[in-house]
Structure formats: structure tokens, C-alpha cells
Design an enzyme around this catalytic site. Sequence first.
Site, PDB file in Angstrom:
ATOM      1  N   CYS A   4       0.840  -1.208   0.000  1.00  0.00           N
ATOM      2  CA  CYS A   4       0.000   0.000   0.000  1.00  0.00           C
ATOM      3  C   CYS A   4       0.875   1.258   0.000  1.00  0.00           C
ATOM      4  O   CYS A   4       1.562   1.528  -0.979  1.00  0.00           O
ATOM      5  CB  CYS A   4      -0.990  -0.035   1.157  1.00  0.00           C
ATOM      6  SG  CYS A   4      -2.335   1.170   0.935  1.00  0.00           S
ATOM      7  N   HIS A  38      -3.715  -4.979   0.327  1.00  0.00           N
ATOM      8  CA  HIS A  38      -3.231  -5.368   1.661  1.00  0.00           C
ATOM      9  C   HIS A  38      -3.270  -6.890   1.844  1.00  0.00           C
ATOM     10  O   HIS A  38      -4.187  -7.417   2.472  1.00  0.00           O
ATOM     11  CB  HIS A  38      -4.077  -4.695   2.748  1.00  0.00           C
ATOM     12  CG  HIS A  38      -3.744  -3.254   2.966  1.00  0.00           C
ATOM     13  ND1 HIS A  38      -2.707  -2.851   3.775  1.00  0.00           N
ATOM     14  CD2 HIS A  38      -4.295  -2.127   2.464  1.00  0.00           C
ATOM     15  CE1 HIS A  38      -2.632  -1.526   3.776  1.00  0.00           C
ATOM     16  NE2 HIS A  38      -3.576  -1.065   2.981  1.00  0.00           N
ATOM     17  N   GLU A  88      -1.747  -8.629   3.903  1.00  0.00           N
ATOM     18  CA  GLU A  88      -1.668  -9.030   5.315  1.00  0.00           C
ATOM     19  C   GLU A  88      -3.057  -9.211   5.928  1.00  0.00           C
ATOM     20  O   GLU A  88      -3.195  -9.863   6.959  1.00  0.00           O
ATOM     21  CB  GLU A  88      -0.823  -8.016   6.113  1.00  0.00           C
ATOM     22  CG  GLU A  88      -1.506  -6.717   6.498  1.00  0.00           C
ATOM     23  CD  GLU A  88      -1.571  -5.693   5.361  1.00  0.00           C
ATOM     24  OE1 GLU A  88      -1.281  -6.055   4.201  1.00  0.00           O
ATOM     25  OE2 GLU A  88      -1.942  -4.530   5.634  1.00  0.00           O
TER      26      GLU A  88
END
Length: 253
Positions: free
Chosen positions: A116, A219, A221
Site C-alpha cells: 500500500c 493489503h 496481510e
Amino acid sequence: MKPIIGITPDYNAGDREDMGGKEPTYFLRARYVQAIEDAGGLPILLPLVIDKARQRQLLAQVDGLLITGSGSDLDPQLYGERQCVPFRQMSHQRSSLELGVSKLAYSENVPTLGICGGMQSLNVALGGTLIQDITVQHSTEIAHLPPGSATKKAHGLSITPRTLLHRIVRKLRIRVNSSHHQSVKKVPSRLLTSALAPDGVVEAIEAPHHPFFLGVQWHPEFLYKHDPIQKSLFQALVKAAKSFATSRALRSA
Ligand code: MN
């Protein structure tokens, strides 16, 4: 030995009511750290040193880098523009470290993943520019900052064939989450676009003449625990870091 992955934290220099108030404070979402651990790496959190020699020394201690995202954005002066829409600027401490170690990691072949805002830092570090606000400066029907959870898939991507990203995810189309209001504008000559959203927003960049220098605008994660494709991004970083550590050890032997 697990490869050591240095992770950049967010920083409140003393003006963020939402991050510790007047007390200068480091912040990092734990899922970045967890993702590196789950992919087989040993994460360490990097202090935001500004001095170039200290940054070089710090980089020599790690086998790979994860440049994380954050709620604040780079000062447009860092890419030769004036701020033309309202947004909160990232602390000088954080941008200095992120841009500094990104440049060094590029020239020293250190495996690097930017997520990001971290991808935007990679782009600016190598001479690129950013769209300061997609809704103002780019015509689109896609909400890149949809309300609600960052765990939801928000839009599709088309991946550039035969890129590092393509070799990792092994697909030309995937769906990703989206939690950004800025994006890459000019991609510098040492990088290429490895994924685009249907509206033309750059969603991934990489360095073709580097073993592993990749930025993704989404993202992973938030997704990797239930999505093996997203986990493969972290695993590929850790694998590249392991190779880098081995070759560095051979060079210094
Ligand atoms: Mn997006």
C-alpha cells in the site's frame, strides 16, 4: 536460520491524537509482523533513523525488507509537487527511513516488498510520482477506499505476464482488497507496472533488474490467512531473503 525481515513502523512525532497524543510513539499493526512469521521469516522492527550512514548500517543487519502502509501519505514535495488535496502527511522520520532504505535496497539487491503506502514509497524512492487523490485526479467507477473492512475483496486486477508478480501468484487475474486514496502516477524507468485495476490504477510495481523489489497497492496481510495466493507474496519475500542471506555470506567468506 530464518531470514531476518526488517519492517518499517508508523510514527507519531507528537501531533497524532489517535496514536499516543503528544508522546512520540511507534505504531505497527501486528498482522504485518505475523505475516512474516507465518511465512517463515524472523521479523524485526526498524527504528526510524534519518542519517544515511545509520540507514546503511541498519540495512546490513537484515536479509529483506517489508515497507508497510499507513494512514498518512508522503509529502508531495518529495516527488516534486505541491499538495493539492487535503490529507495528513507522513512524519518526516518515517518518510526519511522508508525512502532511504528503499533506495539502498534497490542498489544493493536486498529483497523488498512494499505494501500500500509502502509501494508508493518504493515508487517515489526511485523517482516516480503519485496521484494525490484518486477520486479527484483520476476518472473511475471503482471505489479504491470502500467503507468497511479491508478484508473484503474490492476489485479485480490484471497482472502483466512474465513479471515477478505473475511468477508468484501464477494467475493473470485475481481479486484484491483496496484501502487507498492515493496511487502511483508516473512509474520511474527502473520499475515497471506489474498489475492494473480495470480503471487503469496501478496496483503493483516491480524492478525487472533486481532479484525481488515488488510493491502491491492492496493489503495481503489482511487476506493471507485464508488466501494462499496472498500468502505466497510473503513466502516469496522470505525465500528471496534466504537466497540473499546465503549469497551475502558467501561473498563475505
Ligand atoms: Mn485498489
